[in-house]
Scaffold this motif. Sequence first.
Motif, PDB file in Angstrom:
ATOM      1  N   GLY A   1       1.031   2.550   3.735  1.00  0.00           N
ATOM      2  CA  GLY A   1       1.493   1.311   4.349  1.00  0.00           C
ATOM      3  C   GLY A   1       2.738   1.489   5.189  1.00  0.00           C
ATOM      4  O   GLY A   1       2.823   0.971   6.316  1.00  0.00           O
TER       5      GLY A   1
ATOM      6  N   LEU B   1      -5.851   5.556  -3.689  1.00  0.00           N
ATOM      7  CA  LEU B   1      -5.960   4.839  -2.414  1.00  0.00           C
ATOM      8  C   LEU B   1      -7.271   5.167  -1.709  1.00  0.00           C
ATOM      9  O   LEU B   1      -7.938   4.271  -1.165  1.00  0.00           O
TER      10      LEU B   1
ATOM     11  N   THR C   1     -10.129   2.415  -1.059  1.00  0.00           N
ATOM     12  CA  THR C   1     -10.497   2.096   0.323  1.00  0.00           C
ATOM     13  C   THR C   1     -11.996   2.272   0.546  1.00  0.00           C
ATOM     14  O   THR C   1     -12.635   1.452   1.213  1.00  0.00           O
TER      15      THR C   1
ATOM     16  N   ALA D   1      -7.621  -0.752  -1.319  1.00  0.00           N
ATOM     17  CA  ALA D   1      -6.427   0.082  -1.220  1.00  0.00           C
ATOM     18  C   ALA D   1      -5.220  -0.597  -1.850  1.00  0.00           C
ATOM     19  O   ALA D   1      -4.376   0.061  -2.469  1.00  0.00           O
ATOM     20  N   VAL D   2      -5.130  -1.924  -1.715  1.00  0.00           N
ATOM     21  CA  VAL D   2      -4.013  -2.657  -2.314  1.00  0.00           C
ATOM     22  C   VAL D   2      -4.120  -2.672  -3.838  1.00  0.00           C
ATOM     23  O   VAL D   2      -3.118  -2.524  -4.545  1.00  0.00           O
TER      24      VAL D   2
ATOM     25  N   ILE E   1       0.873  -1.176   0.000  1.00  0.00           N
ATOM     26  CA  ILE E   1       0.000   0.000   0.000  1.00  0.00           C
ATOM     27  C   ILE E   1       0.907   1.221   0.000  1.00  0.00           C
ATOM     28  O   ILE E   1       1.469   1.569   1.041  1.00  0.00           O
TER      29      ILE E   1
END
Length: 388
Positions: free
Chosen positions: A282, A341, A345, A353-354, A278
């Motif tokens: 992340g 993102l 999300t 998000a990934v 992420i």
Amino acid sequence: MFGWGAKREIDERLTRIELGIDGRSERPRSMRSAWSDGFGLTATRSLQVIIVLILTAAIIWGMRSLTTVVIPILLALIFASTFSPVTNWLRRRNVPAALSAVIVLLGIVVILSGIGWLIVWAVRDQWDDLSSQAQDGFEQVVEWSRTLPFLADDSQLHEWGDQILDFITSAQFGSGALAGVGALTSFITGLVLMVVVLFFFLKDGPTIWRFLLRPFQGESLRRAERAGAKTVATLGSYVRGTAGVAAVDAIGIGLGLVILQVPLALPLAVLVFVLAFIPIVGATVAGILAALVALVSNGLVNALIVVGVVILVNQLEGNFLQPVLMGRALKLHSLVILLALTIGTVLSGILGAVLAVPIAAVAWGVIQVWDGANTPAKWARPHRTADF
């Protein structure tokens, strides 16, 4: 010189011109100008934008309604693109397609299972120490909070605790637990579907792609071929580059945690590796978690040193590792990444998000080859500036 019929036709044309009527369409000129002036063109473009937004919303709604199918297919495509060099290497050595697909699939399963086992083993091995340290840290926070004038007293804290206990024993919590069972069932279904789809992508990927290209002809066919090749190349380069960067981050932060004798150094390093997929967010989350564990176990000074280690590794990643390992796989502005993102999300949580950033990278990559191998779409081409 002219016949009577020709003279009549000329008179009719002159009459239409005087009345403001186009010879190709019997609409008055005032009606045509209502849509051909600036305001009319703006209204037309606005209507087109509204139609595109409605279609986009319908597509997103359909994908959200079929997440059990869509997400496994996307993950299978990402894994197949990531390991396509291995698959191609096996096929160049005359390994049968089915056997090469099984070998690559088993390799993926072993890698993912190893990461999961590593996390579970490390947490279970040090869970007793961490739980006792967390309890001591929580008690210290409670004792410190009692000295603050704006927080609740002991009676209010006990009341909040009773409310939490009542919620846990209530029917609402039980329905949430049932929802969790349903989510687990959907996860297992999606996992099985992803494995099956991934096997067929690895085994018959080129054949499936040629079948999907059948409706296209001419320039549309060449454009679709360029888009497909760019999608596979972008996804593969993105995941492989991100995995390399994540591995270096995990090793660097893990070594720092080991040297500082922070508990759960190994699972925290693995967590750094996972969260590195992420972008931007992340690394921050992983650093906060590592600092919190260090704060609970070793004190404030140790936690500040951990923060310094995380910042140092992140600077190394941003200034050196990503340009070298990622290359041109992710040429997106930081603002675009943050927006992707956020949208991912909101739509699909952590998994969204990934997936948001690689999907955005693929979309931009397809735009870059829309009109040729190195020719972006017309609207995406940079303007030529005059030399002064």
